[in-house]
Design a protein around this motif. Structure first.
Motif, PDB file in Angstrom:
ATOM      1  N   ILE B 168     -18.723  48.535  51.740  1.00 32.37           N
ATOM      2  CA  ILE B 168     -19.446  47.435  51.107  1.00 32.37           C
ATOM      3  C   ILE B 168     -20.531  46.978  52.070  1.00 32.37           C
ATOM      4  CG2 ILE B 168     -19.276  45.077  50.229  1.00 32.37           C
ATOM      5  CD1 ILE B 168     -16.345  45.687  49.534  1.00 32.37           C
ATOM      6  N   VAL B 169     -21.763  47.206  51.697  1.00 31.19           N
ATOM      7  CA  VAL B 169     -22.876  46.870  52.584  1.00 31.19           C
ATOM      8  C   VAL B 169     -23.561  45.613  52.051  1.00 31.19           C
ATOM      9  CG1 VAL B 169     -24.985  47.735  53.668  1.00 31.19           C
ATOM     10  CG2 VAL B 169     -23.211  49.338  52.933  1.00 31.19           C
ATOM     11  N   ILE B 170     -23.774  44.652  52.919  1.00 36.39           N
ATOM     12  CA  ILE B 170     -24.600  43.498  52.533  1.00 36.39           C
ATOM     13  C   ILE B 170     -25.758  43.396  53.510  1.00 36.39           C
ATOM     14  CG2 ILE B 170     -24.700  41.059  51.932  1.00 36.39           C
ATOM     15  CD1 ILE B 170     -21.790  41.039  51.390  1.00 36.39           C
ATOM     16  N   ASP B 171     -26.949  43.574  52.968  1.00 37.42           N
ATOM     17  CA  ASP B 171     -28.158  43.529  53.790  1.00 37.42           C
ATOM     18  C   ASP B 171     -28.720  42.120  53.812  1.00 37.42           C
ATOM     19  OD1 ASP B 171     -28.319  46.441  54.124  1.00 37.42           O
ATOM     20  OD2 ASP B 171     -28.770  46.448  51.972  1.00 37.42           O
ATOM     21  N   GLY B 172     -29.492  41.845  54.838  1.00 41.27           N
ATOM     22  CA  GLY B 172     -30.231  40.587  54.897  1.00 41.27           C
ATOM     23  C   GLY B 172     -29.460  39.498  55.617  1.00 41.27           C
ATOM     24  N   LYS B 173     -29.923  38.281  55.429  1.00 38.14           N
ATOM     25  CA  LYS B 173     -29.373  37.142  56.166  1.00 38.14           C
ATOM     26  C   LYS B 173     -28.893  36.105  55.175  1.00 38.14           C
ATOM     27  CE  LYS B 173     -31.698  35.269  60.084  1.00 38.14           C
ATOM     28  NZ  LYS B 173     -32.982  35.214  60.814  1.00 38.14           N
ATOM     29  N   LEU B 174     -27.734  35.532  55.419  1.00 38.64           N
ATOM     30  CA  LEU B 174     -27.221  34.496  54.527  1.00 38.64           C
ATOM     31  C   LEU B 174     -28.096  33.252  54.619  1.00 38.64           C
ATOM     32  CD1 LEU B 174     -23.383  34.737  55.304  1.00 38.64           C
ATOM     33  CD2 LEU B 174     -24.590  35.629  53.291  1.00 38.64           C
ATOM     34  N   GLY B 175     -28.253  32.579  53.503  1.00 40.61           N
ATOM     35  CA  GLY B 175     -29.011  31.338  53.489  1.00 40.61           C
ATOM     36  C   GLY B 175     -28.271  30.235  54.236  1.00 40.61           C
ATOM     37  N   SER B 269     -21.888  57.571  62.005  1.00 40.05           N
ATOM     38  CA  SER B 269     -23.045  57.163  61.197  1.00 40.05           C
ATOM     39  C   SER B 269     -23.188  58.047  59.955  1.00 40.05           C
ATOM     40  CB  SER B 269     -24.318  57.191  62.036  1.00 40.05           C
ATOM     41  OG  SER B 269     -24.440  58.454  62.648  1.00 40.05           O
ATOM     42  N   ASP B 270     -22.629  59.254  60.019  1.00 38.90           N
ATOM     43  CA  ASP B 270     -22.706  60.119  58.827  1.00 38.90           C
ATOM     44  C   ASP B 270     -21.339  60.233  58.135  1.00 38.90           C
ATOM     45  OD1 ASP B 270     -21.459  61.460  60.867  1.00 38.90           O
ATOM     46  OD2 ASP B 270     -22.397  63.407  60.429  1.00 38.90           O
ATOM     47  N   ALA B 271     -20.528  59.196  58.317  1.00 39.72           N
ATOM     48  CA  ALA B 271     -19.182  59.229  57.724  1.00 39.72           C
ATOM     49  C   ALA B 271     -19.266  59.280  56.200  1.00 39.72           C
ATOM     50  CB  ALA B 271     -18.394  58.000  58.157  1.00 39.72           C
ATOM     51  N   SER B 272     -18.252  59.873  55.598  1.00 37.86           N
ATOM     52  CA  SER B 272     -18.223  59.920  54.135  1.00 37.86           C
ATOM     53  C   SER B 272     -17.266  58.843  53.607  1.00 37.86           C
ATOM     54  CB  SER B 272     -17.768  61.295  53.664  1.00 37.86           C
ATOM     55  OG  SER B 272     -16.435  61.508  54.051  1.00 37.86           O
ATOM     56  N   TYR B 273     -17.561  58.395  52.401  1.00 36.02           N
ATOM     57  CA  TYR B 273     -16.761  57.354  51.759  1.00 36.02           C
ATOM     58  C   TYR B 273     -16.480  57.760  50.324  1.00 36.02           C
ATOM     59  CZ  TYR B 273     -18.248  54.698  55.794  1.00 36.02           C
ATOM     60  OH  TYR B 273     -18.466  54.287  57.082  1.00 36.02           O
ATOM     61  N   ASP B 274     -15.424  57.197  49.765  1.00 38.90           N
ATOM     62  CA  ASP B 274     -15.123  57.472  48.361  1.00 38.90           C
ATOM     63  C   ASP B 274     -16.043  56.686  47.447  1.00 38.90           C
ATOM     64  OD1 ASP B 274     -12.542  59.133  48.616  1.00 38.90           O
ATOM     65  OD2 ASP B 274     -12.215  57.437  49.947  1.00 38.90           O
ATOM     66  N   ASP B 275     -16.590  55.613  48.002  1.00 34.47           N
ATOM     67  CA  ASP B 275     -17.489  54.792  47.194  1.00 34.47           C
ATOM     68  C   ASP B 275     -18.331  53.929  48.136  1.00 34.47           C
ATOM     69  OD1 ASP B 275     -18.591  53.751  44.863  1.00 34.47           O
ATOM     70  OD2 ASP B 275     -17.155  52.084  44.779  1.00 34.47           O
ATOM     71  N   VAL B 276     -19.543  53.645  47.739  1.00 29.18           N
ATOM     72  CA  VAL B 276     -20.402  52.751  48.520  1.00 29.18           C
ATOM     73  C   VAL B 276     -21.043  51.765  47.556  1.00 29.18           C
ATOM     74  CG1 VAL B 276     -22.418  52.563  50.040  1.00 29.18           C
ATOM     75  CG2 VAL B 276     -20.942  54.580  50.194  1.00 29.18           C
ATOM     76  N   VAL B 277     -20.971  50.487  47.877  1.00 28.44           N
ATOM     77  CA  VAL B 277     -21.688  49.501  47.065  1.00 28.44           C
ATOM     78  C   VAL B 277     -22.565  48.672  48.000  1.00 28.44           C
ATOM     79  CG1 VAL B 277     -19.997  49.325  45.197  1.00 28.44           C
ATOM     80  CG2 VAL B 277     -19.770  47.851  47.196  1.00 28.44           C
ATOM     81  N   ARG B 278     -23.638  48.155  47.471  1.00 22.39           N
ATOM     82  CA  ARG B 278     -24.628  47.474  48.288  1.00 22.39           C
ATOM     83  C   ARG B 278     -25.045  46.174  47.633  1.00 22.39           C
ATOM     84  NH1 ARG B 278     -27.028  51.203  51.967  1.00 22.39           N
ATOM     85  NH2 ARG B 278     -27.959  49.777  53.480  1.00 22.39           N
ATOM     86  N   PHE B 279     -25.122  45.123  48.405  1.00 25.16           N
ATOM     87  CA  PHE B 279     -25.606  43.844  47.889  1.00 25.16           C
ATOM     88  C   PHE B 279     -26.624  43.286  48.871  1.00 25.16           C
ATOM     89  CE2 PHE B 279     -21.179  44.282  46.457  1.00 25.16           C
ATOM     90  CZ  PHE B 279     -21.342  44.146  45.090  1.00 25.16           C
ATOM     91  N   SER B 280     -27.336  42.265  48.386  1.00 26.44           N
ATOM     92  CA  SER B 280     -28.277  41.604  49.265  1.00 26.44           C
ATOM     93  C   SER B 280     -27.781  40.189  49.534  1.00 26.44           C
ATOM     94  CB  SER B 280     -29.654  41.580  48.596  1.00 26.44           C
ATOM     95  OG  SER B 280     -30.395  40.496  49.105  1.00 26.44           O
ATOM     96  N   ALA B 281     -27.906  39.751  50.790  1.00 31.28           N
ATOM     97  CA  ALA B 281     -27.427  38.416  51.170  1.00 31.28           C
ATOM     98  C   ALA B 281     -28.102  37.339  50.331  1.00 31.28           C
ATOM     99  CB  ALA B 281     -27.688  38.173  52.653  1.00 31.28           C
ATOM    100  N   ALA B 282     -29.320  37.624  49.880  1.00 30.64           N
ATOM    101  CA  ALA B 282     -30.070  36.619  49.128  1.00 30.64           C
ATOM    102  C   ALA B 282     -29.388  36.270  47.807  1.00 30.64           C
ATOM    103  CB  ALA B 282     -31.483  37.133  48.870  1.00 30.64           C
ATOM    104  N   GLU B 283     -28.499  37.163  47.326  1.00 26.60           N
ATOM    105  CA  GLU B 283     -27.810  36.898  46.053  1.00 26.60           C
ATOM    106  C   GLU B 283     -26.690  35.871  46.214  1.00 26.60           C
ATOM    107  OE1 GLU B 283     -26.663  40.615  43.846  1.00 26.60           O
ATOM    108  OE2 GLU B 283     -27.219  41.551  45.742  1.00 26.60           O
TER     109      GLU B 283
END
Ligand code: SF4
Lengths: 212, 480
Positions: B168-175, B269-283
């Motif tokens: 679970i990746v969350i990019d950006g900075k929390l408000g 850094s090149d690890a494999s995953y069964d699933d990847v999801v991505r969100f933005s901190a701005a949400e």
């Protein structure tokens, strides 16, 4: 030590349905009943608060329905047993009246599922539409015996016949009567010793006193 | 293809494959407490087995301990019996027990990390579902049931299936005014309460990289509310900095060896995953729950959703939630009256959780609304001491909060701290299940500690950013 029990191959019994998604273990057995040092007597408190509230509202929880009092197969919906890891939840279910032996649901929470396996309670999953059919049959025929066939992975209720799923490891444990893992784990102790020796961190010195 | 941390740690702890297809796994650490261990010890006695690795077993008491006076014997004889039983078992088997007498006790998931017991690359178990907390250190940590506690006591190993791994990746900075708790609740709302079933969660990306250990623990803690039995953050310098010098952390020459091992278990850094999801901190906004599962939540500025706005399959649960809470679709969540405010638990009961609130309270002499019963319950006695040393106990008391002793308290209300009747509680804990806080009809609104404080002051659900005038220029540092 032998820990193999009577295998669970085909389970037959009357059914009881507790519909609803995400029924958590706090509801299956509220926390106040955890204040005890043994599991005995838990059965009568299964779903205590849900039952109390329905009673106050002049309605009947399935666990208070006299036509279901000798049911042994529980029907539930999605994500049953989520929340707390308390084994008190399956312990209460297996101690309710004659004891529930099997749970059929759409899906189960991981820890709850594992706890049930440890106690020899198979939790099998069926498709949502099939659960709807099973619940309908159960509702219309309280006396009908339902069969959970772990060999053919099928649930049969009168003319209804649906496919069931269970992860193979757990299924094998049921079929062989080896759900109580202690014996097999003990047998692996020499190898566990070797694994422990390989772990880098067990021997590290720390600031504190590691063994009281 | 590289490997992820879960797979590396799993492999290094694998003893062998069992006939069922499960794996026998060595447990680097087992933590125990009074509620789920006594039956396990009894089963052990029944079979004539001993505790295999008392040196890797640590105990404390948290669930039923009262938070007013912790003098013995406790007022509740059942509580007294359970803790006496734990103490007897620890004595009998030579298990280190962090006791109230020594002032070392607290919620097991607060005590383990603060003692330095929780370390990267370990496999950790405990008879409590929030064991996922320890994943914040890059450990694989999960809750187990009492029969499994017995197995681990007897063999220091456990039979388990391998989980899949979702990154679970969350990019950006929390408000500003958005906290780790909001991240946890946001993820549960997005991925669902059963979205994580069968998965371990790897939390990654800028948001987690920037988080303190306390904040990482908050998120990993609530992995289980999303259905994931464990969740982890890869260890980094923040982790090592936290651990250095703690009582059970590696010391001297072993420190460097430890860091080397910890670095080696990080996901490649090149690890494999069964699933990847991505969100933005701005949400992510400050979140409040309104229902009876942790996924039934909304941003504090939102209005309660109608059942019709949910997919067919969720509607019944939504209707059930409304029947239970008495809220109505279309109402704003802001302005709903609260009766009780609770800050504590293994989710948000650490020093920085209280410090951020104390600093805000102090900034303008805020006071708890007259009709609100407000509780500060430190997650451990060490946290409590630290708060007292910083003078924050006075801040809380002067603002109208009660400042209690350490324990689980109103998170699950096995001690005298309970909701009464249909009271509504703004709570920093992790579960809003029916009856969770001790009254079968009590209602729980989960939110961050700062949001709980805001609700306590206004006497109703409020946007903490408004109550405390948290502007973007007052970037909050929650870590001391
Ligand atoms: S604080 Fe709450 S969730 Fe955490 S261990 Fe205690 S009772 Fe469980």
């Amino acid at each position: 030590m032998s820990t193999a029990r009577l295998p669970r191959v085909s389970l037959v019994g009357r059914s009881i349905a507790v519909p609803g998604n995400d029924i958590d273990t706090d509801r299956i057995i509220p926390a106040r009943y955890l204040k005890r040092v043994s599991f005995s007597g838990l059965g009568e408190h299964a779903f205590a608060d849900d039952r109390g509230q329905l009673r106050d509202a002049g309605r009947l929880h399935p666990f208070d329905d006299p036509t279901r009092s000798n049911a042994t197969i529980l029907l539930v919906n999605r994500n049953f047993g989520c929340g707390s890891s308390r084994e008190h939840a399956p312990q209460a279910l297996m101690r309710w009246n004659d004891g529930l032996t099997t749970i059929i649901g759409e899906s189960f929470a991981d820890i709850f599922f594992g706890n049930c396996v440890s106690l020899g309670i198979p939790c099998v999953a069926v498709a949502p539409a099939d659960m709807e059919r099973l619940m309908a049959v159960s509702k219309s025929a309280p006396d009908l015996a339902i069969t959970v066939d772990l060999e053919r992975m099928q649930v049969r209720a009168g003319s209804v016949e649906v496919a069931a799923q269970m992860p193979d490891g757990a299924r094998q444990q049921m079929l062989t009567g080896r759900w109580d893992a202690t014996g097999e784990l003990l047998a692996g102790l020499p190898e566990a010793q070797a694994t422990a020796a390989r772990l880098p961190y067990l021997g590290w010195a720390c600031g504190g006193n590691g063994s009281s | 293809m590289g490997r992820n941390l879960y797979d590396k740690v799993f492999d290094v702890h694998t003893v062998r494959r069992l006939s069922s297809g499960h794996y026998q796994l060595f447990m680097g650490l087992q933590l125990i407490h009074e509620v789920t261990s006594s039956q396990a010890f009894a089963m052990l006695r029944e079979r004539g087995l001993d505790v295999r690795r008392p040196d890797r077993t640590f105990a404390t008491c948290d669930h039923i301990i009262p938070t007013t006076s912790q003098l013995r014997p406790f007022g509740d004889p059942l509580a007294e019996q359970m803790i006496a039983e734990l103490e007897r078992n620890c004595r009998e088997h030579g298990i280190r027990y962090f006791s109230p007498v020594e002032g070392e006790h607290g919620v097991v998931h607060v005590v383990g990390p603060e003692q330095g017991l929780t370390q990267p690359g370990m496999m950790i178990c405990c008879g409590d579902s929030h064991t996922s907390t320890h994943g914040a250190f890059g450990a694989i940590a999960f809750g187990i049931g009492t029969s499994q506690v017995r197995d681990v006591l007897a063999t220091q190993t456990l039979a388990m299936a391998r989980l899949k791994v979702r990154r679970i990746v969350i990019d950006g900075k929390l408000g500003t005014g958005v906290y780790a708790k909001d991240v946890a609740l946001f993820l549960i709302a997005r991925l669902g309460v059963n979205g994580g079933v069968g998965f371990a969660y790897e939390y990654a990306g800028e948001v987690f990289d920037r988080m303190s250990m306390d904040e990482r623990m908050t998120v990993c803690n609530m992995s289980i509310e999303g259905g994931a039995r464990c969740g982890y953050v890869n260890p980094d310098t923040t982790t090592y900095h936290y651990l250095r010098g703690r009582v059970y952390a590696p010391a001297d020459a072993d420190w460097d060896r430890a860091v080397q091992y910890w670095e080696s278990v990080r996901s490649d850094s090149d690890a494999s995953y069964d699933d990847v999801v991505r969100f933005s901190a701005a949400e992510i906004e400050p979140v409040v729950t309104w229902g009876i599962t942790p996924a039934q939540s909304l941003p504090v500025g939102g209005t309660l959703p109608s059942a019709a706005s949910f997919p067919e399959r969720d509607r019944e649960l939504v209707e059930e939630a409304y029947r239970y809470t008495g809220f109505r679709a279309g109402e704003p969540i802001k302005g709903q009256k609260v009766d009780v405010a609770f800050i504590g638990s293994c989710t948000n009961g650490r020093f920085s959780d209280f410090e951020v609130v104390a600093k805000l309270l102090r900034s303008a002499s805020y006071r708890v609304a007259d009709h609100v019963r407000a509780l500060i319950v430190p997650g451990s006695n060490a946290v409590r001491r630290e708060l007292v040393d910083a003078g924050y106990d006075d801040v809380f008391l002067n603002s109208g909060f009660e400042f209690r002793e350490a324990g689980c308290s109103m998170c699950l209300a096995m001690n005298p701290d309970k909701l009464q009747g249909r009271e509504i509680c703004a709570s920093s804990s992790n579960r809003n299940f029916k009856g969770r806080q001790g009254s079968p009809v009590g209602r729980t609104l989960l939110m961050s500690p700062v949001m709980v404080a805001a609700a306590a002051i206004r006497g109703e659900v409020a946007d903490a950013r408004e109550v405390f005038s948290i502007g973007p220029d007052q970037a909050m540092e929650s870590q001391p």
